[in-house]
Design an enzyme around this catalytic site. Sequence first.
Site, PDB file in Angstrom:
ATOM      1  CE  LYS A 148      -3.352   2.862   0.097  1.00 33.24           C
ATOM      2  NZ  LYS A 148      -4.242   3.121   1.218  1.00 33.24           N
ATOM      3  CB  ILE A 149       3.854   2.259   1.916  1.00 33.01           C
ATOM      4  CG1 ILE A 149       3.179   2.342   3.300  1.00 33.01           C
ATOM      5  CG2 ILE A 149       4.943   3.319   1.794  1.00 33.01           C
ATOM      6  CD1 ILE A 149       4.054   1.867   4.434  1.00 33.01           C
TER       7      ILE A 149
END
Length: 314
Positions: free
Chosen positions: A177-178
């Site tokens: 996600k990052i």
Amino acid sequence: MTYAATDRPRIGWIGAGRMGYQLASRLLDAGHDVAVYNRTRAKAAPLADLGATIVDRPEELADRDVVFVMVSASADLESVTTGPGGVLTADTAPGVLIDSSTVSTQVSARVREEAAKRGTDFLAAPVSGNPKVIAAGKLTVAVSGPREVFDSVEPLLNLLGRGVTYVGEDEVARLVKIAHNVFLGVVTQSLTEITLLAEKGGVKRSAFLEFLNDSVMGSVFTQYKSPALVNLDFKPTFTNILLRKDFDLGLTAARELEVPMPVASATAQLVQAAIGAGHTEEDFATLLLEQARRCGITLEPENVAVDDGLTPES
């Protein structure tokens, strides 16, 4: 594993912000028994009209089969799970805790460890999208943790959107996600640069973006961001403050893993510049305004209809 998969698990939901509210609504629309906690109770109250039970403390959700968490930051996750009155501090504990926040891998690992002490399985399940993406049924989810736990709750996760991907064990979904959100910022900055290059050369933003979106370089993202860039409507879906947080997390991970990220590092500084210029509450598409300033362009809304490609599900 304390959670036995059933057709109708009792669900708890922590965090009824812009995203959490919409996702909890989808579970309610599917007929699930959902109890909701939000720090500001009034924001969660309308969910009662959809059948939700509203509670005053996270610990009141401890007897639920599955509890979802969607909060803004790492400290918030710790607060609602292991802090005073947290969902992991009651006499009982939920079967599965699914965290869909964007937080650091270190905090996620700490919460996973505390959950295990209570016999609660933990999945990291950060999501990609915004409320309009949710309404269009196009939310995507990356999930990590024990595979058998993922398999048991996958039907619930599938109700949230169109794509649920199991990416591995432990905290790797956080890194997925990052990395995704760093790319989001880089793509947006690049999109503002090429759009204003075309505009300064005499091409309307609407015309350039129509061409781009019809080309192989167009995407779901470039299309749904086009109305904001054309008409300068910066109602927030995701702010520069939140984007800066994700750049900080991404660049920290890059240092730990010895991965050079020169383009991401430069973009992080441009996001910081937008924040310094006061663009803190608006959508991060305000990167366009700062790029225009650097180009010596005064932007005006074009006031034309632009299809964002996000038709709500019927």
